[in-house]
Design a protein around this motif. Structure first.
Motif, mmCIF file in Angstrom:
data_model
loop_
_atom_site.group_PDB
_atom_site.id
_atom_site.type_symbol
_atom_site.label_atom_id
_atom_site.label_comp_id
_atom_site.label_asym_id
_atom_site.label_seq_id
_atom_site.Cartn_x
_atom_site.Cartn_y
_atom_site.Cartn_z
ATOM 1 N N ALA A 1 -7.626 2.428 -2.561
ATOM 2 C CA ALA A 1 -7.260 1.391 -1.580
ATOM 3 C C ALA A 1 -5.630 1.234 -1.292
ATOM 4 O O ALA A 1 -5.322 1.016 -0.259
ATOM 5 C CB ALA A 1 -8.014 0.220 -1.914
ATOM 6 N N ALA A 2 -4.798 1.351 -2.474
ATOM 7 C CA ALA A 2 -3.351 1.151 -2.429
ATOM 8 C C ALA A 2 -2.969 2.271 -1.491
ATOM 9 O O ALA A 2 -2.205 2.017 -0.661
ATOM 10 C CB ALA A 2 -2.806 1.035 -3.608
ATOM 11 N N GLN A 3 -3.488 3.446 -1.772
ATOM 12 C CA GLN A 3 -3.006 4.532 -0.955
ATOM 13 C C GLN A 3 -3.384 4.280 0.582
ATOM 14 O O GLN A 3 -2.374 4.622 1.623
ATOM 15 C CB GLN A 3 -3.477 5.689 -1.095
ATOM 16 C CG GLN A 3 -2.874 7.156 -0.330
ATOM 17 C CD GLN A 3 -1.892 7.631 -0.920
ATOM 18 O OE1 GLN A 3 -1.867 7.600 -2.063
ATOM 19 N NE2 GLN A 3 -0.878 8.183 -0.071
ATOM 20 N N ALA B 1 -3.708 1.542 2.162
ATOM 21 C CA ALA B 1 -3.363 0.625 2.874
ATOM 22 C C ALA B 1 -1.625 0.967 3.541
ATOM 23 O O ALA B 1 -1.355 0.363 4.327
ATOM 24 C CB ALA B 1 -3.024 -0.713 1.966
ATOM 25 N N LEU B 2 -1.084 1.913 2.960
ATOM 26 C CA LEU B 2 0.236 2.322 3.109
ATOM 27 C C LEU B 2 0.075 3.806 4.020
ATOM 28 O O LEU B 2 1.250 4.283 4.297
ATOM 29 C CB LEU B 2 0.924 2.857 1.813
ATOM 30 C CG LEU B 2 0.984 1.597 0.772
ATOM 31 C CD1 LEU B 2 1.714 2.166 -0.560
ATOM 32 C CD2 LEU B 2 1.964 0.503 1.403
ATOM 33 N N GLN C 1 5.420 -2.336 2.793
ATOM 34 C CA GLN C 1 4.022 -2.395 2.000
ATOM 35 C C GLN C 1 3.316 -3.662 2.171
ATOM 36 O O GLN C 1 1.952 -3.564 2.371
ATOM 37 C CB GLN C 1 4.297 -2.141 0.371
ATOM 38 C CG GLN C 1 4.954 -0.918 0.096
ATOM 39 C CD GLN C 1 5.360 -0.847 -1.525
ATOM 40 O OE1 GLN C 1 5.741 -1.794 -2.038
ATOM 41 N NE2 GLN C 1 5.028 0.179 -1.986
ATOM 42 N N ALA D 1 -0.386 -3.969 3.973
ATOM 43 C CA ALA D 1 -1.643 -4.418 3.426
ATOM 44 C C ALA D 1 -2.196 -5.234 4.325
ATOM 45 O O ALA D 1 -3.616 -5.308 4.341
ATOM 46 C CB ALA D 1 -1.125 -5.111 2.081
ATOM 47 N N ALA E 1 -4.138 -3.351 6.867
ATOM 48 C CA ALA E 1 -5.362 -2.500 6.307
ATOM 49 C C ALA E 1 -6.465 -3.697 6.072
ATOM 50 O O ALA E 1 -7.590 -3.390 5.901
ATOM 51 C CB ALA E 1 -5.028 -1.727 4.901
ATOM 52 N N LEU F 1 -5.157 -9.356 -1.468
ATOM 53 C CA LEU F 1 -4.570 -8.114 -0.969
ATOM 54 C C LEU F 1 -4.008 -7.584 -2.310
ATOM 55 O O LEU F 1 -3.974 -6.410 -2.247
ATOM 56 C CB LEU F 1 -3.242 -8.599 -0.060
ATOM 57 C CG LEU F 1 -3.552 -9.157 1.278
ATOM 58 C CD1 LEU F 1 -2.308 -9.884 1.996
ATOM 59 C CD2 LEU F 1 -4.099 -7.929 2.174
ATOM 60 N N ARG G 1 -6.649 -5.508 -3.742
ATOM 61 C CA ARG G 1 -7.353 -4.401 -2.971
ATOM 62 C C ARG G 1 -6.438 -3.383 -2.962
ATOM 63 O O ARG G 1 -6.725 -2.183 -2.645
ATOM 64 C CB ARG G 1 -7.451 -4.898 -1.265
ATOM 65 C CG ARG G 1 -8.702 -5.750 -1.171
ATOM 66 C CD ARG G 1 -9.903 -4.666 -1.334
ATOM 67 N NE ARG G 1 -11.220 -5.393 -1.049
ATOM 68 C CZ ARG G 1 -12.022 -5.543 0.070
ATOM 69 N NH1 ARG G 1 -11.397 -4.715 1.049
ATOM 70 N NH2 ARG G 1 -12.961 -6.051 0.440
ATOM 71 N N THR G 2 -4.974 -3.708 -3.202
ATOM 72 C CA THR G 2 -3.890 -2.635 -2.954
ATOM 73 C C THR G 2 -3.098 -2.077 -4.081
ATOM 74 O O THR G 2 -2.265 -1.435 -4.058
ATOM 75 C CB THR G 2 -2.825 -3.183 -1.732
ATOM 76 O OG1 THR G 2 -2.291 -4.255 -2.279
ATOM 77 C CG2 THR G 2 -3.578 -3.434 -0.464
ATOM 78 N N ASN G 3 -3.436 -2.892 -5.241
ATOM 79 C CA ASN G 3 -2.733 -2.739 -6.313
ATOM 80 C C ASN G 3 -0.991 -2.875 -6.126
ATOM 81 O O ASN G 3 -0.220 -2.499 -7.147
ATOM 82 C CB ASN G 3 -2.875 -1.312 -7.117
ATOM 83 C CG ASN G 3 -4.314 -1.145 -7.574
ATOM 84 O OD1 ASN G 3 -4.900 -1.997 -8.108
ATOM 85 N ND2 ASN G 3 -4.720 0.115 -7.353
#
Length: 111
Positions: free
Chosen positions: A3-5, A7-8, A50, A54, A57, A66, A69-71
């Motif tokens: 998810a972190a990937q 979002a970016l 970032q 987020a 996304a 957030l 979800r995104t770390n």
């Protein structure tokens, strides 16, 4: 893909200079030095990008949601999201009960 990937991976946010200070006038000198360093290094701008990614996304989430979800760091998001409002990249919306904390919290949407 994490998810972190995810979002970016969105298109880069519109570049706008945020003129708001990163430290309050009443903060100690060390806070002002840290604010100057994070801004000069470009890290503040990267964190803003970032945060915007987020929100794009996962629109309508609280900063804590957030972060989960995104770390991304929850406190980094809490600092950068208001700056992103000033830049016109995100907007605050009606607060609701956060699914993680159970407390009333601001929700964030892209502009």
């Amino acid at each position: 893909m994490a998810a972190a990937q995810l979002a970016l991976d969105f298109a880069p946010p519109r570049p706008r200079q945020v003129e708001t200070p990163a430290a309050r006038r009443t903060d100690p000198k060390t806070s002002h030095l840290a604010a100057d360093q994070i801004t000069a290094s470009g890290k503040r701008g990267q964190q803003q990008a970032q945060a915007i990614a987020a929100v794009r996304a996962f629109p309508g989430m609280t900063s804590f949601e957030l972060a989960m979800r995104t770390n991304l760091d929850r406190y980094m998001l809490a600092r950068r999201l208001p700056e992103c409002v000033t830049a016109g990249s995100v907007r605050k919306d009606e607060p609701r009960t956060c699914s993680i904390t159970g407390r009333l919290a601001t929700t964030w949407f892209p502009t």
